[in-house]
Design a protein around this motif. Structure first.
Motif, PDB file in Angstrom:
ATOM      1  N   LEU A 123      41.475  49.378  37.662  1.00  0.00           N
ATOM      2  CA  LEU A 123      41.259  48.717  36.500  1.00  0.00           C
ATOM      3  C   LEU A 123      40.038  47.596  36.443  1.00  0.00           C
ATOM      4  CD1 LEU A 123      42.067  48.844  33.298  1.00  0.00           C
ATOM      5  CD2 LEU A 123      43.599  46.760  34.111  1.00  0.00           C
ATOM      6  N   ARG A 124      39.019  47.885  35.992  1.00  0.00           N
ATOM      7  CA  ARG A 124      37.834  46.962  35.748  1.00  0.00           C
ATOM      8  C   ARG A 124      37.194  46.859  37.131  1.00  0.00           C
ATOM      9  NH1 ARG A 124      39.957  41.700  32.508  1.00  0.00           N
ATOM     10  NH2 ARG A 124      37.748  41.204  32.761  1.00  0.00           N
TER      11      ARG A 124
ATOM     12  N   ASP B  13      44.183  39.321  36.958  1.00  0.00           N
ATOM     13  CA  ASP B  13      45.485  39.319  37.212  1.00  0.00           C
ATOM     14  C   ASP B  13      45.817  40.806  37.020  1.00  0.00           C
ATOM     15  OD1 ASP B  13      45.821  36.736  38.000  1.00  0.00           O
ATOM     16  OD2 ASP B  13      46.938  36.183  36.070  1.00  0.00           O
ATOM     17  N   GLU B  14      45.199  41.268  35.793  1.00  0.00           N
ATOM     18  CA  GLU B  14      45.750  43.008  35.352  1.00  0.00           C
ATOM     19  C   GLU B  14      44.842  43.734  36.244  1.00  0.00           C
ATOM     20  OE1 GLU B  14      43.930  43.892  31.827  1.00  0.00           O
ATOM     21  OE2 GLU B  14      42.166  42.580  31.943  1.00  0.00           O
ATOM     22  N   SER B  15      43.893  43.598  36.803  1.00  0.00           N
ATOM     23  CA  SER B  15      43.442  44.190  38.000  1.00  0.00           C
ATOM     24  C   SER B  15      44.095  44.267  39.255  1.00  0.00           C
ATOM     25  CB  SER B  15      41.908  43.791  38.235  1.00  0.00           C
ATOM     26  OG  SER B  15      41.290  44.331  37.068  1.00  0.00           O
ATOM     27  N   LEU B  16      44.436  43.151  39.693  1.00  0.00           N
ATOM     28  CA  LEU B  16      45.298  42.926  40.939  1.00  0.00           C
ATOM     29  C   LEU B  16      46.760  43.641  40.899  1.00  0.00           C
ATOM     30  CD1 LEU B  16      44.766  39.101  41.524  1.00  0.00           C
ATOM     31  CD2 LEU B  16      43.965  40.977  42.879  1.00  0.00           C
ATOM     32  N   GLU B  17      47.266  43.689  39.738  1.00  0.00           N
ATOM     33  CA  GLU B  17      48.540  44.330  39.365  1.00  0.00           C
ATOM     34  C   GLU B  17      48.188  45.730  39.587  1.00  0.00           C
ATOM     35  OE1 GLU B  17      52.482  45.209  39.017  1.00  0.00           O
ATOM     36  OE2 GLU B  17      51.501  43.224  39.792  1.00  0.00           O
ATOM     37  N   ASN B  18      47.216  46.360  38.876  1.00  0.00           N
ATOM     38  CA  ASN B  18      46.921  47.617  38.687  1.00  0.00           C
ATOM     39  C   ASN B  18      46.676  48.278  40.190  1.00  0.00           C
ATOM     40  OD1 ASN B  18      44.047  49.627  38.568  1.00  0.00           O
ATOM     41  ND2 ASN B  18      45.853  50.358  37.475  1.00  0.00           N
ATOM     42  N   ALA B  19      45.834  47.655  40.835  1.00  0.00           N
ATOM     43  CA  ALA B  19      45.437  47.945  42.351  1.00  0.00           C
ATOM     44  C   ALA B  19      46.621  47.936  43.270  1.00  0.00           C
ATOM     45  CB  ALA B  19      44.515  46.998  42.928  1.00  0.00           C
TER      46      ALA B  19
END
Length: 386
Positions: free
Chosen positions: A24-25, A36-42
């Protein structure tokens, strides 16, 4: 999960490798800003891939946030999963060996590791890349030194080059593995696969479902032709039926996407009655096309004085006309530029009708007219990633 010996590296790798370019992104700038949303997605994607049995994760310096996202994810996965995983990094050939060393050290820091199992030169795509690799101050020497220091396990390269340059690079026998585009819908790099296998190299297929045809969202006609197999599964099973192919990247953007790939693994053999029937339908769909005789292998229509990559243009047109793969054709065509390092080639509208290619085409294709047809059909919106 199935595992194969990755050529002369001796590593046992899963037939699916988690590719790190679709988190994500991941393409957003600045590269060092990690939402944070990219860290969680990864994290979720990495865990899903490892739990499914994928034991190889690949990334590249050119995927802006990818290295840092993977590094963060690996620091937070259960040790039992992390301990089974291998890492591949990639970096473009650099103008100086010092730049390559600096880039490699940055990759290690971002990933939070002191060693990479695999490292590939990311795109020996043209003569400049070749000279930057093998020239008097080429960057290969500094990578070999890093390997001697234990920072790298095995060296390889990826290539989007013309077939002749791929074969030339492979023939140096300087690498242990090879990342390349090769799919049911793009078989022209077959001679490079064969040479890599003959040299005992690991063979890694790049982006089989995105660059392989945007197969995650296939047109209805293509779905009917490969049914009951999804086009993703048909293409992956075609690849896995080649024992000289060891792994292929899957660029998951969310964990649930792992499921369709696991469906590819059964039943065996990979190339059975259903696959042969689907292939027969696909072949029948091109039988009445003038492009059926053009398979992109002979390359006799090249070079074009206007820098048009004629075989690739004919391939995209054939896929669009015969399988309704228009969106995929627009995707690739939209990224073409005469000197693009990743997707080279002038647009079809650049054809001057000089006729230079016509007597050299053994298939007798009316190339100038078909190039203009391709331009009219495929000159749509572009996407940014190479």
């Amino acid at each position: 999960m199935e595992y194969r010996s990755f050529g002369r590296t001796g590593l046992q790798v899963s037939v699916f490798t988690l590719g790190g370019m679709r988190f994500l992104r991941v393409w957003d700038q600045p590269a060092d800003e990690l939402p944070d949303e990219s860290l969680e997605n990864a994290h979720q994607v990495v865990v899903a891939a490892l739990e499914a049995g994928c034991n190889l994760i690949e990334t590249a310096q050119g995927y802006p946030k990818s290295e840092a996202l993977i590094g963060h994810a690996l620091r937070h996965v259960p040790p039992s999963l992390r301990g089974r995983s291998l890492l591949e990094g990639k970096g473009a050939p650099t103008a100086t060996p010092e730049a390559m060393r600096e880039n490699l050290e940055r990759t290690l820091r971002r990933l939070g590791v002191d060693r990479l199992d695999l490292f590939a030169l990311h795109g020996i795509n043209n003569e400049l890349d070749y000279q930057r690799t093998f020239g008097p101050r080429g960057c290969l020497a500094v990578l070999e030194q890093a390997r001697n220091e234990g920072l790298i396990g095995h060296l390889g390269f990826s290539s989007h080059a013309p077939l002749s340059l791929m074969l030339r690079t492979l023939s140096t026998n300087a690498f242990d593995f090879f990342n390349v585009h090769y799919y049911y819908f793009h078989p022209a790099n077959g001679p490079a696969i064969a040479l890599a296998a003959a040299l005992g190299m690991g063979v890694f297929i790049i982006s089989p479902n995105d660059k392989g045809g945007l197969l995650y969202q296939p047109p209805q006609r293509l779905q009917r032709l490969t049914a009951p197999l999804h086009p993703v599964n048909f293409n992956e099973r075609w690849l896995l039926a080649h024992p000289e192919i060891h792994t292929m990247s899957i660029g998951l953007s969310e964990p649930a996407q792992m499921g369709i790939h696991l469906q590819t693994l059964a039943p065996k053999p990979f190339w059975g009655a259903e696959e042969r029937a689907a292939e027969a339908r696909l072949q029948a769909a091109v039988r009445n096309s003038d492009l059926e005789r053009c398979r992109g292998l002979c390359q006799r229509c090249l070079p074009c004085p206007e820098k048009i990559e004629i075989p690739e243009m004919m391939r995209l047109l054939k896929l669009a006309e015969c399988y309704d793969m228009v969106e995929f054709g627009r995707y690739r065509y939209g990224n073409m530029q005469p000197d693009n390092r990743w997707v080279p080639g002038a647009k079809g509208v650049a054809c001057t009708r000089c006729g230079d290619c016509l007597p050299r085409c053994p298939a007798g294709v009316a190339i100038p007219e078909r190039l203009l047809t391709a331009h009219r059909l495929l000159d749509g919106e572009t996407r940014d990633d190479p």
